[in-house]
Design an enzyme around this catalytic site. Structure first.
Site, PDB file in Angstrom:
ATOM      1  N   ASP A   1       7.455  -0.055   9.358  1.00 24.53           N
ATOM      2  CA  ASP A   1       6.468  -0.829   8.606  1.00 24.53           C
ATOM      3  C   ASP A   1       6.166  -0.143   7.268  1.00 24.53           C
ATOM      4  OD1 ASP A   1       4.504  -3.055   8.722  1.00 24.53           O
ATOM      5  OD2 ASP A   1       3.058  -1.423   8.552  1.00 24.53           O
TER       6      ASP A   1
ATOM      7  N   GLU B   1      11.255  -2.020   6.369  1.00 16.98           N
ATOM      8  CA  GLU B   1      10.550  -3.053   5.626  1.00 16.98           C
ATOM      9  C   GLU B   1      10.172  -2.428   4.295  1.00 16.98           C
ATOM     10  OE1 GLU B   1       6.478  -5.618   5.255  1.00 16.98           O
ATOM     11  OE2 GLU B   1       6.476  -3.531   5.841  1.00 16.98           O
TER      12      GLU B   1
HETATM   13  C1  GLC Z   1       3.647  -4.908   6.925  1.00 17.12           C
HETATM   14  C2  GLC Z   1       3.515  -5.847   8.092  1.00 17.12           C
HETATM   15  C3  GLC Z   1       2.283  -6.657   7.924  1.00 17.12           C
HETATM   16  C4  GLC Z   1       1.097  -5.716   7.895  1.00 17.12           C
HETATM   17  C5  GLC Z   1       1.276  -4.647   6.832  1.00 17.12           C
HETATM   18  C6  GLC Z   1       0.323  -3.519   7.028  1.00 17.12           C
HETATM   19  O1  GLC Z   1       3.833  -5.572   5.724  1.00 17.12           O
HETATM   20  O2  GLC Z   1       4.663  -6.634   8.208  1.00 17.12           O
HETATM   21  O3  GLC Z   1       2.115  -7.606   8.939  1.00 17.12           O
HETATM   22  O4  GLC Z   1      -0.074  -6.438   7.635  1.00 17.12           O
HETATM   23  O5  GLC Z   1       2.553  -4.075   6.884  1.00 17.12           O
HETATM   24  O6  GLC Z   1       0.677  -2.753   8.153  1.00 17.12           O
END
Ligand code: GLC
Length: 484
Positions: free
Chosen positions: A185, A243
């Site tokens: 994440d 991500e």
């Molecule tokens: C990422 C996740 C999202 C979350 C954010 C903070 O972007 O995909 O859902 O709100 O991180 O952890």
């Protein structure tokens, strides 16, 4: 090492919304276990579970208070162990989310006031939270802590070796339980620019996300963390997918490769508009950047943070065509739970039921892609009081209804995943009419008629995203794969 991930189709499970095993209106691991057979039939190689760890669920579980346990609302560690055993028994690998940029403010470290593990300053700078408003909150003694997301998600200080060691240990904890990998994440966020400089720009900084380098994202130092993680992953034969919202495919490629992570989501593809030139450009630049580091490209069209692609493109026909395009591309593809049912974004949720913390501050909400999946209208797997209400017309889109309909989106996904196993080799573009893309992979030809005229087809059609027109023509907003 087994390179299963290079071509894998990975299905994202949002545990809260996937399947409810105990009838309390919140999805859980028992529910997931009961649907592993469904996922096996769908033909996915792996599942990625969004967070199911102990959490106040202020941000749907991306606010973790215990990284080594299951939140009671989702089940227990025993449920997790049974789930992973059964998944592996069906040949389905399991990837879990890891949230290293921030903890929950309910995490024991934050509660105990262990400030050197977070980012405290006497004065805030001008950084904004992704969820709107300032990224700093003041505490009783007058100092401020940084939270790039909700105030209940304080950012960790990754210059502190204790933080680093803790996360290496968390990786090992889940690897020892048998996970096959991690989705990281905010993988571009852990390291902040030295001195935390202000940005000095008008407007919302989130608009710059993925377009410009911000002092809190995509800093070079973050790569050192992944170089520390890679040997741990390798020693278990596990993978990781980033991500990372960064400004170019070249910057994204820096996250992947033999000494860092295995995959990074291609958000440029997800955000491309439904037109032939945009698709062509993003496919070319992504393949080129990934090839330099010898990594596969990782395609995705929907997830728990963005409007579902049916709604983004404006029709199920376009969504199915884009899906068939994505599944024909070299590399790995991620599906988001419910897209195989053709679900659209639920736009008319009552405001008081929306839970996305961004909603209160920006008016934008990600709840509409998190509405629980419709399994059946009245069967034992039907939701009772789901945590977000399902639209009435989803009664005609349930997995049960779609099961026996050969033209259903569910059966379209099943067929495409089955045929995909026969696709291989590099992509070679072919000349195409305006508004159309054509390429060859191995002996197969793939055609997407984005917005051209009727395209006459030559050869045996293995699958098309919509029925063909008269005289075997491919209508606009339709894709097809042709047999060798
Ligand atoms: C990422 C996740 C999202 C979350 C954010 C903070 O972007 O995909 O859902 O709100 O991180 O952890």
């Amino acid at each position: 090492m087994d390179d299963w991930w290079r071509n894998a189709v990975v299905y994202q499970v949002y545990p809260r919304s996937f399947a409810d095993g105990n009838g309390d209106g919140t999805g859980d691991l028992i529910g997931l276990r009961s649907k592993l057979g469904y996922l096996h039939r769908l033909g996915v190689d792996a599942i990625w579970l969004s967070p199911f760890f102990t959490s106040p669920l202020n941000d749907g579980g991306y606010d973790v208070s215990d990284y080594r346990d299951v939140d009671p609302r989702f089940g227990s560690l025993t449920d997790f162990d049974m789930m992973i055993k059964e998944a592996h028994g069906l040949g389905i690998r399991v990837i879990v989310d890891i949230v290293p940029n921030h903890t929950s403010s309910e995490h024991p470290w934050f509660k105990a006031g262990l400030r050197d593990r977070y980012i405290f300053r006497d004065q805030p700078n001008d950084w904004q939270s992704i969820f709107g408003g300032p990224a700093w909150t003041q505490v009783e003694d007058g100092s401020w802590y940084l939270h790039l997301f909700d105030p209940t998600q304080p950012d960790l200080d990754w210059t502190n070796p204790v933080v680093r060691e803790e996360f290496r240990d968390i990786l090992r904890f889940w690897l020892d339980r048998g996970v096959d990998g991690f989705r990281i994440d905010v993988a571009h966020g852990m390291i902040k620019e030295d001195g935390l400089p202000s940005i000095n720009r008008e407007g919302r900084q989130v608009e710059l996300l993925g377009r410009e380098r911000l002092p809190y994202f995509d800093q070079d130092g973050v790569h050192e963390i992944y170089r520390e993680w890679r040997p741990i992953l390798d020693s278990y034969g596990a993978i990781a997918v980033a991500e990372a919202w960064v400004e170019s495919p070249q910057r994204l490629a820096r996250y992947i490769g033999p000494d860092e992570l295995h995959q990074a989501f291609n958000f440029d593809f997800m955000m491309a508009s439904f037109d032939a030139a945009s698709f062509r450009e993003v496919i070319d630049s992504s393949l080129a950047a990934a090839e330099v580091v010898g990594a596969p490209t990782t395609w995705v069209l929907s997830n728990h943070d963005k409007f579902r692609h049916v709604t983004r493109y404006g029709s199920l026909a376009k969504a199915r065509a884009a899906t068939l395009l994505m599944l024909a591309l070299p590399g790995s593809a991620y599906l988001y739970n419910g897209e195989e049912l053709g679900l659209e974004e639920v736009l008319d949720l009552p405001d008081e039921l929306r839970e996305d913390p961004a909603f209160r501050r920006t008016g934008e909400s990600r709840d509409g892609c998190r509405v629980p999946l419709p399994w059946s209208a009245n069967g034992p797997d039907a939701w009772v009081n789901p945590w977000l209400p399902q639209p009435a017309h989803w009664a005609s889109m349930t997995a049960q209804v779609q099961e026996d309909d050969p033209s259903s989106t569910l059966n379209f996904y099943r067929e495409a995943l089955k045929l995909r196993k026969g696709l291989g080799g590099d992509l070679h573009w072919l000349d195409a009419e305006p508004g159309v893309l054509r390429f060859r992979r191995g002996g197969h030809e793939v055609i997407i008629n984005v917005d051209g005229g009727l395209v006459p087809l030559d050869g045996e059609v293995l699958i098309s995203s919509a029925p063909l027109g008269t005289d075997r023509t491919l209508p606009p907003a339709t894709a097809a794969w042709l047999a060798p």
